[in-house]
Write a protein that holds these residues in place. Structure first.
Motif, PDB file in Angstrom:
ATOM      1  N   GLY A  18      35.836  66.910 -22.252  1.00  0.00           N
ATOM      2  CA  GLY A  18      35.951  67.956 -23.569  1.00  0.00           C
ATOM      3  C   GLY A  18      36.186  66.763 -24.618  1.00  0.00           C
ATOM      4  O   GLY A  18      36.487  65.623 -24.781  1.00  0.00           O
ATOM      5  N   ILE A  19      34.664  66.915 -25.552  1.00  0.00           N
ATOM      6  CA  ILE A  19      34.609  65.474 -26.515  1.00  0.00           C
ATOM      7  C   ILE A  19      34.759  66.114 -27.967  1.00  0.00           C
ATOM      8  O   ILE A  19      34.375  67.263 -28.690  1.00  0.00           O
ATOM      9  N   ALA A  20      35.499  64.431 -28.876  1.00  0.00           N
ATOM     10  CA  ALA A  20      35.211  65.407 -30.095  1.00  0.00           C
ATOM     11  C   ALA A  20      35.409  63.952 -31.019  1.00  0.00           C
ATOM     12  O   ALA A  20      35.712  62.627 -30.469  1.00  0.00           O
ATOM     13  N   VAL A  21      34.421  63.809 -31.412  1.00  0.00           N
ATOM     14  CA  VAL A  21      34.099  62.938 -32.689  1.00  0.00           C
ATOM     15  C   VAL A  21      35.096  62.785 -34.087  1.00  0.00           C
ATOM     16  O   VAL A  21      34.884  63.887 -34.606  1.00  0.00           O
ATOM     17  N   ILE A 117      36.198  57.132 -34.158  1.00  0.00           N
ATOM     18  CA  ILE A 117      36.319  57.390 -32.778  1.00  0.00           C
ATOM     19  C   ILE A 117      35.670  58.731 -31.901  1.00  0.00           C
ATOM     20  O   ILE A 117      35.690  59.396 -31.903  1.00  0.00           O
ATOM     21  N   LEU A 118      35.847  58.080 -30.755  1.00  0.00           N
ATOM     22  CA  LEU A 118      35.893  58.695 -29.761  1.00  0.00           C
ATOM     23  C   LEU A 118      36.506  59.101 -28.834  1.00  0.00           C
ATOM     24  O   LEU A 118      37.195  58.479 -28.268  1.00  0.00           O
ATOM     25  N   ILE A 119      36.908  60.457 -28.748  1.00  0.00           N
ATOM     26  CA  ILE A 119      37.812  60.994 -28.436  1.00  0.00           C
ATOM     27  C   ILE A 119      37.418  62.334 -26.959  1.00  0.00           C
ATOM     28  O   ILE A 119      36.225  63.259 -27.129  1.00  0.00           O
ATOM     29  N   THR A 120      37.863  61.740 -25.604  1.00  0.00           N
ATOM     30  CA  THR A 120      37.159  62.741 -24.453  1.00  0.00           C
ATOM     31  C   THR A 120      38.855  62.972 -24.105  1.00  0.00           C
ATOM     32  O   THR A 120      39.873  61.974 -23.726  1.00  0.00           O
TER      33      THR A 120
END
Length: 723
Positions: A18-21, A117-120
């Protein structure tokens, strides 16, 4: 907004995590397919999937409400924005149907000179479960090692070549070898020299059958041969390959010997004895009932007790047995007379008993049915009833006088034999008893008799005059009577008085003698059954289940020896020498002739003393044969008895010599209770027990009057037997 988002979207959609920027202020500006799918499946934002929502704001709000993880994530993202350092944290994310763990990773991302910020969110459930399983496996291994080390049974493992790989403390105790000296040795070290099978034979059978139970004979370090019950199973590697064998060894030497002895004892009992499972299934029966019915053990073993041949002659009898088993299973002891079917379909009366057998925790583990043939007793009771009816008819018409006075002090009944006394009293029945007496007898005798009758009527106190000589008032003749009065309950339920006159004492003594004989027959027929049940209960309470059969059978054998002597003596006395020999018979003729020395005068013991002393002698001889002077060649036991103090005291002594060194045992069981307490209590005496190094010494001293059968008592027993 991020102008390269359209170009970035396919890249993050291709990622399985799951990825959010996030922008620098923490706002979510785009998410990938995995993120959106997770949001939909777990009740999240189904429309925008949190795009445009401030991620830091959500974390901050949750942290303020006490969510510690949310506070850590907020701090981590803030640090990544400030310093560019990665931040990662693992957290649980369980649903109602499954347990899940995720790892959150924040990574700085620079696009078009802007920092993001790349949140994984990575699903690490598989890794976490593997870690937990590994921890559980390690803990289970430690637990298993502790269990094996403390097990009371010997646990021995060996590889496919028979080399020992594990040897616990119980194995050291059983076989006498220390663990360090046994690891790597062949398991065949424990085999007797003439044992027919090799370790490879057993290994092949165990590997083939996966688990096995069997008895073997093994040799200890001291050379002693023991019967061992083995439970074996293959040891598997992580890949499922057999790499060795694990075995549990339990010493059942005494248990197997006890089973053989118990079978011998039970088969030689004249009464019925069996063993039932709590559900009523028959698992053991002695020879007597099988022979009586003309059947084999296979015909009844494994069946419900009430369905066996002895009871299937009537449904009501079977139902009664079924109900009795249910009550015994609840802890009740039942006893009653019942008919049992024997050979040829004949019915035989037995005194039947069904009792529960408890383990040390008080749980019912078996039911014990037993019975004694009472056909003779039944016949005697029928004969006695017939005799009673005959006697009643004889009394009614006998020449001896019997009459009754009711609660109103009036004559209620006058027998034919009494009519002559009242011949001048008319009317007679219903006449006031005082008036009737004054017609026959002068004062003050008439008044004295009236007072005696009224006293008996009021108090129930009987009166007997063996010889009364008076001159009658009506006949002027002197007459002599032997008369007796008693209070009785009349047909109307009130008290009255009955008078018997002339000599009826001989007939009363005869009737009482018949009743005594019946009580004796009934008592003696039940006595053996009662003693056996009491012994089973005491042994079960003081012994673990695996020792019960051995200890019970030995004590039953001892009791049987004493019982034989008592019966042979017509339930009278037993000679000391005969008692000693009967209790040592189990030692064998050779050991009795070479290892026993007897000395003492002729003394006849009472049945109670014979039973108590006999059980003590049996326990002493059993211990001597197992541990004391009779356990080695050349050992001797000296048994002597004497009377002291002008014949007022009796002493019997047991002294061992020539055996192995003796020390006081650490534990005191039921056998020692028999030797020290029960023997003394049975004769009101005292016991001295000394575990001297050169041999056990035991002495019982008791008053002669409690031990020996007196001449008067012997004559009484003889007279009863002849009567």
């Amino acid at each position: 907004m991020l102008s390269d988002a359209p170009a970035l979207q396919p890249l993050i959609d291709a990622m399985r995590d799951g990825i959010a920027v996030l922008s620098q202020d923490g706002t979510i500006i785009c998410v990938n397919t995995t993120w959106r799918q997770f949001a939909i499946e777990n009740g999240g934002d189904p429309e925008r999937h949190y795009v445009g929502t401030n991620y830091l704001g959500i974390c901050r709000k949750s942290a303020e409400q006490g969510d510690r993880l949310a506070g850590q994530v907020e701090a981590g993202i803030t640090e990544t924005l400030a310093s560019g350092a990665d931040f990662r944290i693992q957290y649980p994310c369980h649903s109602d149907t499954q347990q899940r763990w995720f790892e959150l990773v924040t990574t700085p991302l620079v696009l078009e000179r802007e920092r993001y910020i790349l949140i994984t969110h990575r699903n690490v459930t598989t890794l976490e479960r593997a870690r937990l399983d590994l921890n559980d496996a390690e803990q289970n291994t430690r637990n298993l090692s502790a269990i094996v080390a403390t097990m009371p049974d010997a646990v021995i493992a060996f590889d496919l070549q028979g080399r020992i790989t594990s040897w616990n403390a119980a194995a050291e105790k059983l076989y006498g070898y220390q663990r360090g000296g046994m690891l790597g040795q062949s398991i065949e070290m424990l085999y007797p020299s003439d044992w027919p099978q090799a370790a490879s034979d057993y290994i092949a059978e165990i590997v083939k059958s996966e688990i096995s139970h069997f008895d073997v004979v093994r040799q200890t370090r001291s050379g002693e041969l023991r019967t061992i019950a083995v439970t074996a199973a293959p040891i598997l590697s992580a890949t499922g390959d057999v790499i060795g064998v694990s075995t549990v060894h339990r010493d059942v030497t005494e248990e197997r010997l006890a089973e053989q002895r118990l079978r011998s004892v039970l088969d030689n009992l004249f009464s019925f004895v069996g063993v039932l499972e709590p559900d009523g299934t028959l698992v053991e029966a002695n020879r007597a009932p099988l022979e009586a019915a003309g059947i084999e053990a296979n015909d009844v073993l494994g069946k419900k007790f009430w369905d066996c041949y002895w009871w299937n002659y009537a449904p009501e009898t079977q139902n009664r047995l079924r109900q009795s088993c249910a009550r015994a299973r609840a802890g009740e002891v039942l006893r009653y007379d019942i008919q049992v079917q024997v050979a040829g379909g004949q019915l035989l009366w037995i005194d039947f008993q069904l009792a529960p057998l408890f383990d040390s925790d008080g749980e019912v583990i078996n039911l014990i049915p037993s019975g004694i043939d009472i056909s003779d007793r039944k016949a005697m009771i029928a004969a006695l009833e017939t005799s009673h009816d005959t006697f009643k008819n004889l009394v009614a018409g006998s020449p001896f006088g019997i009459y009754t006075v009711d609660a109103d002090f009036r004559l209620a009944h006058v027998s034919s034999g009494a009519q002559k006394v009242f011949e001048n009293v008319r009317p007679l029945i219903g006449r006031d008893f005082g008036e009737a007496l004054r017609i026959i007898w002068p004062e003050p005798f008439a008044r004295e008799v009236v007072d005696l009758f009224r006293h008996t009527l009021a108090t129930g106190e009987s009166y007997h005059s063996p010889s009364t000589i008076e001159r009658r008032h009506d006949l002027e003749e002197v007459e002599s009577y032997d008369w007796k009065i008693d209070r009785i309950t009349m047909p109307d339920g009130r008290y009255g008085v009955v008078c018997n006159f002339y000599d009826l004492s001989e007939r009363q003594r005869y009737d009482e003698h018949i009743r005594y004989l019946m009580r004796e027959v009934n008592h003696r027929s039940k006595n053996l059954l009662t003693v056996v049940l009491s012994m089973a209960r005491q042994t079960a309470r003081s012994s673990p289940p695996e020792d019960f059969i051995d200890r019970f059978s030995k004590r039953l054998y001892s009791l049987s020896g004493s019982q034989d002597l008592i019966v042979q003596g017509n339930w009278g006395g037993v000679g000391v020498r005969d008692l000693v020999k009967s209790q040592l018979r189990h030692l064998g003729e050779g050991l009795q002739a070479n290892g026993i020395r007897l000395n003492g005068p002729d003394v006849t013991l009472t049945p109670t003393a014979a039973q108590g002393i006999g059980m003590a002698l049996h326990e002493l001889s059993t211990n001597a044969m197992k541990y004391g002077s009779l356990s080695v060649t050349g050992g001797t036991v000296f048994i002597d008895w004497s009377t002291t103090g002008n014949g007022k005291s009796f002493t019997i002594r047991w002294k061992e010599a020539g055996g192995p060194p003796v020390s006081t045992p650490e534990h005191s069981g039921f056998g020692r209770t028999v030797i020290e307490r029960m023997a003394a209590l049975s004769v009101g005496g005292a016991v001295e027990l000394d575990y001297a190094p050169e041999g056990v010494q035991w002495q019982l001293t008791a008053p002669m009057e409690e031990v020996a059968l007196t001449a008067a008592a012997a004559e009484l027993i003889k007279a009863r037997g002849e009567g």
